[in-house]
Design a protein around this motif. Sequence first.
Motif, short mmCIF file in Angstrom:
data_model
loop_
_atom_site.label_atom_id
_atom_site.label_comp_id
_atom_site.label_asym_id
_atom_site.label_seq_id
_atom_site.Cartn_x
_atom_site.Cartn_y
_atom_site.Cartn_z
N LYS A 5 -26.75 15.73 -25.74
CA LYS A 5 -28.11 16.33 -25.70
C LYS A 5 -28.02 17.75 -25.16
O LYS A 5 -28.67 18.66 -25.69
CB LYS A 5 -29.01 15.45 -24.83
N LEU A 6 -27.21 17.94 -24.13
CA LEU A 6 -27.04 19.29 -23.58
C LEU A 6 -26.47 20.23 -24.63
O LEU A 6 -26.94 21.37 -24.79
CB LEU A 6 -26.11 19.26 -22.36
N ASP A 8 -26.65 19.90 -27.87
CA ASP A 8 -27.69 20.13 -28.90
C ASP A 8 -28.72 21.16 -28.41
O ASP A 8 -29.12 22.06 -29.17
CB ASP A 8 -28.41 18.81 -29.23
N ASP A 9 -29.12 21.05 -27.15
CA ASP A 9 -30.10 22.00 -26.60
C ASP A 9 -29.50 23.41 -26.53
O ASP A 9 -30.20 24.40 -26.81
CB ASP A 9 -30.56 21.56 -25.21
N THR A 12 -29.56 24.80 -30.00
CA THR A 12 -30.92 25.19 -30.36
C THR A 12 -31.27 26.52 -29.69
O THR A 12 -31.85 27.42 -30.32
CB THR A 12 -31.91 24.09 -29.94
N MET A 13 -30.93 26.67 -28.41
CA MET A 13 -31.20 27.91 -27.69
C MET A 13 -30.49 29.08 -28.37
O MET A 13 -31.07 30.16 -28.53
CB MET A 13 -30.73 27.79 -26.23
N ASP A 32 -31.21 30.50 -18.56
CA ASP A 32 -31.17 29.29 -19.40
C ASP A 32 -29.72 28.84 -19.63
O ASP A 32 -29.39 27.65 -19.52
CB ASP A 32 -31.84 29.54 -20.76
N PHE A 36 -27.82 25.39 -18.32
CA PHE A 36 -27.08 24.48 -19.22
C PHE A 36 -25.64 24.27 -18.73
O PHE A 36 -25.14 23.15 -18.72
CB PHE A 36 -27.06 25.02 -20.66
#
Length: 153
Positions: A5-6, A8-9, A12-13, A32, A36
């Motif tokens: 999930k990290l 993937d985030d 996305t960022m 940000d 992460f």
Amino acid sequence: MSIEKLLDDMETMLVEAARVPFTNKRVVEEDDLARFLDEFRERLPKELDEAKRVISDRQRILDEAQREAHNIVEQAKQYVVKLTDENVINKQAQEQANELVAQARKTAKDLQMDAVVYADEVFKHVTSHLEKTLDVVRQGHRDLQQNKSNQGK
């Protein structure tokens, strides 16, 4: 939050980050990205520990299955040896029984022959005695006949 999930985030960022004009570069918020990375560092040891535990469990299960398979093979070998031994014992017992029957038949035949020889000897002996007795009886009868003839004269 999981590592997947990290990641993937983070992706996305990165995709949503503003582009620097006329370059292939993007502008990412430092806070940000730092957040992460901190979370990633925090999660990574847990995920690695979990992966190590899974690998260890997998190896333990494989080792246990290997031992169990080895035990089953050994038991099967012992069972085959036992069956083979029992078969050999049965075969030996059958051979000994056959030998005993053959010996008993030979002994019975020998005894029968000995009995016939003995009976023949007994008959010869009885015949001989009877002939002697008959000779004595005949001699006695002749003597009686002679005495009778001598007395009648």
